[in-house]
Design a protein around this motif. Structure first.
Motif, short mmCIF file in Angstrom:
data_model
loop_
_atom_site.label_atom_id
_atom_site.label_comp_id
_atom_site.label_asym_id
_atom_site.label_seq_id
_atom_site.Cartn_x
_atom_site.Cartn_y
_atom_site.Cartn_z
N ARG A 1 15.27 30.43 7.55
CA ARG A 1 15.13 28.93 8.19
C ARG A 1 14.05 28.62 8.77
O ARG A 1 13.73 27.52 8.77
N ALA A 2 13.47 29.42 9.38
CA ALA A 2 12.16 29.31 10.14
C ALA A 2 11.11 29.03 9.12
O ALA A 2 10.03 28.10 9.45
N LEU A 3 10.97 29.51 7.83
CA LEU A 3 10.07 29.29 7.08
C LEU A 3 10.39 28.09 6.00
O LEU A 3 9.47 27.26 5.63
N GLY B 1 0.17 33.02 -2.64
CA GLY B 1 1.09 32.02 -1.88
C GLY B 1 2.45 32.97 -1.59
O GLY B 1 3.09 33.01 -0.63
N ARG B 2 2.83 33.69 -2.61
CA ARG B 2 4.11 34.46 -2.65
C ARG B 2 4.28 35.60 -1.74
O ARG B 2 4.94 35.60 -0.88
N SER B 3 2.98 36.48 -1.84
CA SER B 3 2.67 37.26 -0.98
C SER B 3 2.63 36.91 0.38
O SER B 3 3.02 37.74 1.53
N LEU B 4 1.86 35.78 0.59
CA LEU B 4 2.12 35.09 2.15
C LEU B 4 3.39 34.88 2.71
O LEU B 4 3.68 35.36 3.83
N ALA C 1 6.37 23.73 1.33
CA ALA C 1 6.07 23.20 2.57
C ALA C 1 6.16 24.30 3.55
O ALA C 1 5.80 24.20 4.89
N ALA C 2 6.45 25.59 3.06
CA ALA C 2 6.56 26.81 4.16
C ALA C 2 5.19 27.31 4.27
O ALA C 2 5.16 28.14 5.30
#
Length: 312
Positions: free
Chosen positions: A180-182, A60-63, A301-302
């Protein structure tokens, strides 16, 4: 503490290797930040699990990393500049040994990591962002850096670190646009993520201050002396071979590093360090539970937004 070189970003691309143990590289442009009070921020590693909120997985962190880089690239393109996404881990062979080298197989191949330093320098030279910026006029280069990092005027982002230091970042620019987008709540994200990112350095300081750790280091030193290497601490051993003090004796570096790893286990230093590290990690995350949980909630959530950005 031991790392082969710093992950902190330099003005453009990779920093030169430092005398702190091989851990990884950073291919990124400068981060606009200030420190207004307190002690310098420490280094932080990947967060461990939160108390009541599930921790984001490494996948998930890589994504999230890849999505952030893609969003920065798009934003820079819109602003009229080129930008190449930085890889999350450009040198996979690098390892992080914050207290003592405890992998004899790795040490047998890389010693303390001096053999990897030329590759770090090559990555720095080959960084496409660095090369691209180097070819721009001073005015155009400044404009590109401003587009990415933002301006210093207007309302910025702020994070208070343990101990009272306050760090900040511009409230605009393509890096903030990607956040902000993420994450949506960019103010909350910056404050919490910056604090959590600094807990690793504090954790390592607390481990090093433990009497049990100091006793284990003395046992390690006695083990090293028995094998002909009279070093008082792992850092002292490492500093002989890293830090640019002439060409290292490669064969001796490997011998010392391998023996360090063996003594780390024979003296129980490796086990003591790991146990104390886990203990202080849990303690710090309880002390800063609000920030830890906010980071994990915002990451969770991101993730759908990141998948949408990357088409995954």
């Amino acid at each position: 503490m031991r790392r082969a070189f710093s992950r902190r970003p330099g003005p453009i691309g990779l920093r030169r290797p430092t005398a702190t143990a091989l851990a990884g590289t950073a291919l990124l442009l400068a981060v606009t930040a200030y420190v207004s009070a307190g002690a310098p921020a420490g280094e932080g590693g990947a967060p461990g699990p939160a108390e009541t909120v599930a921790a984001t997985t490494a996948t998930g962190r890589s994504l999230l990393h890849d999505a952030e880089q893609e969003l920065q690239r798009r934003c820079m393109t819109t602003a009229g500049f080129r930008y190449w996404a930085k890889p999350e881990n450009p040198l996979p062979e690098a390892r992080d040994f914050p207290y003592v080298v405890d992998d004899a197989q790795w040490a047998g191949r890389y010693g303390y990591g001096s053999v990897l330093e030329p590759r770090v320098e090559a990555l720095r030279r080959q960084d496409p962002n660095r090369k691209h910026l180097g070819g721009l006029s001073p005015e155009r280069r400044h404009a590109a850096m401003t587009a990415l990092n933002g301006t210093t005027d207007g309302q910025g982002l702020r994070a208070e670190l343990p101990g009272g230091a306050v760090v900040g970042h511009s409230g605009n620019g393509c890096r903030v646009t990607a956040w902000r987008a993420l994450y949506g709540d960019v103010v909350g994200w910056y404050a919490a993520n910056t604090l959590v990112g600094n807990l690793g350095g504090i954790r390592r300081q607390r481990v090093a201050a433990e009497p049990e750790f100091a006793a284990a280091v003395r046992e390690w030193s006695a083990c090293m002396r028995e094998h002909g290497f009279p070093y008082r601490t792992p850092r002292e051993a490492r500093d002989v071979f890293l830090g640019g003090k002439g060409a290292p004796d490669r064969a001796r570096e490997v011998r010392v590093a391998v023996q360090e790893a063996r003594c780390a286990h024979d003296s129980a230093l490796a086990a003591v360090a790991q146990r104390l590290d886990h203990h202080h990690d849990r303690e710090l995350r309880r002390e800063h539970r609000t920030a830890v949980e906010r980071v994990e909630r915002l990451r969770a959530a991101a993730l759908p937004r990141a998948r949408a950005v990357l088409g995954r």
